[in-house]
Design an enzyme around this catalytic site. Structure first.
Site, PDB file in Angstrom:
ATOM      1  N   CYS A   1      -1.810  -7.310  -0.503  1.00  0.00           N
ATOM      2  CA  CYS A   1      -0.404  -7.449  -0.880  1.00  0.00           C
ATOM      3  C   CYS A   1      -0.133  -8.852  -1.430  1.00  0.00           C
ATOM      4  O   CYS A   1      -0.610  -9.195  -2.499  1.00  0.00           O
ATOM      5  CB  CYS A   1       0.495  -7.106   0.307  1.00  0.00           C
ATOM      6  SG  CYS A   1       2.192  -6.691  -0.163  1.00  0.00           S
TER       7      CYS A   1
ATOM      8  N   HIS B   1      -1.530  -1.580   2.593  1.00  0.00           N
ATOM      9  CA  HIS B   1      -1.621  -2.004   3.986  1.00  0.00           C
ATOM     10  C   HIS B   1      -2.141  -0.855   4.844  1.00  0.00           C
ATOM     11  O   HIS B   1      -2.011   0.316   4.491  1.00  0.00           O
ATOM     12  CB  HIS B   1      -0.237  -2.395   4.521  1.00  0.00           C
ATOM     13  CG  HIS B   1       0.314  -3.655   3.962  1.00  0.00           C
ATOM     14  ND1 HIS B   1      -0.136  -4.896   4.333  1.00  0.00           N
ATOM     15  CD2 HIS B   1       1.314  -3.861   3.068  1.00  0.00           C
ATOM     16  CE1 HIS B   1       0.558  -5.822   3.691  1.00  0.00           C
ATOM     17  NE2 HIS B   1       1.438  -5.224   2.920  1.00  0.00           N
TER      18      HIS B   1
END
Length: 481
Positions: free
Chosen positions: A330, A427
């Site tokens: 991310c 994630h």
């Protein structure tokens, strides 16, 4: 039964774990139970089934309740972006970024959303177990409060006050809380409990009776330290610890100043063939690390500056030249590129910041946040994995031609030409056992055969057993109204 609330005599007294344990205990007694936290401050967030985001602790509590997480379980989420400002998420959606001093004026307008979410949960379940935030003893924050006594009185929910004996001074924590509270707030407290006791609990008998005598509150027990706490996701970045040394392959993770969604690391920490090391401010990246992870961040450009201030950019280049691997997740993925642009000032002052240059990609921050649970196919192994995305920004560049994965037939993430630097917006990937085994296998680590989800479930059941053994759970539940 309707609701009961656990508040703390201080921050980090273990409220989240207490609520998780009580939720699992109540479910095992045949009740339909839901967790609720009016206001949370955390950059560790979870994507919900209704397309929003809540604190990761409430997602764990939902799992303890055998429910899917929904936004009503945490209607107000504050995500710190700087030392003085935070993103405000209401019922799963970002509404603004405000400075701390301005949030006080905003709070009274948020009570309606808090009560709306609470009432929906209350109507759908036998019991709602509510978690406070910080401590009601912070009476300087009482005006407009929506997290502790302000909520308890508005919703007429009885409170149990939890104290943390591990940090010392628990008698003063609890007696002092009563002393500073407004009498009408103090009247909401039906009793207390002691958490995190190490050793023989009977040694605290005199202290326990003293608290009962000084406050007039009923005691609901002394809960010993829960030895399996490390198997459950940490809520606070301050709780992040390196894993136990096993003599295995070393993986280093940078403890960024605005680290986000750090429970990505939990499955790796549990692997017996992995030594997971958290590299903190002022420390150097271990030269014997085989993999360095740059995790998610709530402030990509701010954490790029933080990273450079620690000298980690120099360490990373040395690690790369030695043949080491790098994984950016991310915000960490965005940092690995050539540049991060934020022309609209979404995460801070408008401008751009040079990236680390280990991936040939560029990122531009965009106002729309991507919040979704994602099924992807890992490009290298062909394994299907489930994760989630929770980010702003769009990343493009030549290295995207070598994607980390495919999502709905579209490339996701990027891999460098040498194959040793990887970036992805996904994630939660390491919770997938087969993918984790394949990924670690590329680093020369043999698969352990551990099931991450089974381990979390077992820890939640053990937590419920622990709570039932040492606390008066029947008495606690009987307070609910």
């Amino acid at each position: 039964m309707t609701a009961i609330m656990i508040q703390g005599a201080g921050s980090n007294v273990g409220k989240s774990m207490l609520v998780a344990g009580l939720c699992r205990a109540a479910v095992r007694r045949g009740l339909s139970v839901a967790p609720f936290k009016p206001q949370n401050m955390s950059n560790n967030a979870a994507v919900t089934t209704d397309g929003g985001e809540i604190g990761r602790a409430q997602a764990l509590q939902a799992l303890a309740s055998r429910l899917e997480p929904i936004t009503d379980m945490n209607p107000i989420l504050l995500k710190p972006e700087t030392d003085v400002g935070a993103q405000v998420v209401v019922q799963g959606k970002r509404i603004a970024t405000v400075k701390s001093r301005d949030y006080a004026a905003l709070k009274p307008r948020l009570m309606g959303a808090v009560l709306e979410s609470f009432n929906r949960l209350k109507a759908s379940h036998d019991l709602v177990i509510v978690e406070g935030a910080g401590s009601p003893a912070e009476v300087n924050l009482r005006a407009g409060d929506i997290a502790n006594m302000g909520f308890a009185r508005a919703a007429d929910v009885p409170v149990i006050l939890a104290g943390d004996i591990d940090r010392g001074g628990v008698i003063a924590q609890i007696v002092g809380t009563q002393a500073v509270l407004d009498p009408e707030d103090a009247a909401m407290i039906a009793g207390f409990l002691i958490n995190k006791f190490r050793g023989d609990p009977s040694l605290f008998d005199d202290g326990y009776r003293l608290i009962e005598a000084r406050t007039g509150w009923r005691g609901f027990g002394v809960l010993p330290w829960f030895s399996q706490a490390h198997r459950l996701p940490a809520e606070d970045a301050l709780d992040l610890r390196s894993g136990p040394s096993s003599g295995g392959i070393k993986i280093a993770c940078l403890a960024l100043s605005r680290i986000a969604n750090f429970d990505d690391l939990d499955p790796l920490k549990a692997e017996p063939g992995v030594d997971l090391v958290m590299v903190r401010a002022g420390e150097t990246i271990p030269c014997d690390a085989q993999l360095v992870i740059i995790p998610g961040s709530k402030s990509t450009r701010g954490d790029l500056e933080f990273l450079r201030a620690q000298g980690w950019d120099i360490d990373l280049m040395a690690h790369y030249r030695r043949g080491g691997h790098v994984l950016g997740i991310c915000g960490g993925y965005q940092m690995l590129g050539r540049v991060v642009r934020d022309p609209g000032g979404i995460e801070g002052a408008p401008g751009e910041t040079a990236g680390l240059g280990l991936l040939d990609v560029e990122t531009e921050m965009t106002p729309d946040k991507r919040l979704t649970r994602t099924r992807a196919v890992h490009a290298a192994s062909g394994l299907e994995v489930e994760g989630y995305e929770i980010h702003i920004g769009r990343t493009e560049g030549p290295d995207r031609a070598r994607p980390f994965a495919q999502v709905d037939g579209q490339p996701e993430g990027a891999i460098s030409a040498c194959g040793r630097v990887t970036g992805s917006y996904l994630h939660g990937l390491f919770a997938a056992d087969a993918f984790r085994a394949a990924f670690l296998g590329q680093l020369g680590i043999a698969a352990s055969g551990l099931s991450h989800s089974a381990g979390v479930e077992a820890a939640l059941d053990a937590l419920a057993d622990h709570v039932e053994t040492h606390l008066d759970v029947t008495g606690i539940l009987s307070l609910a109204r």
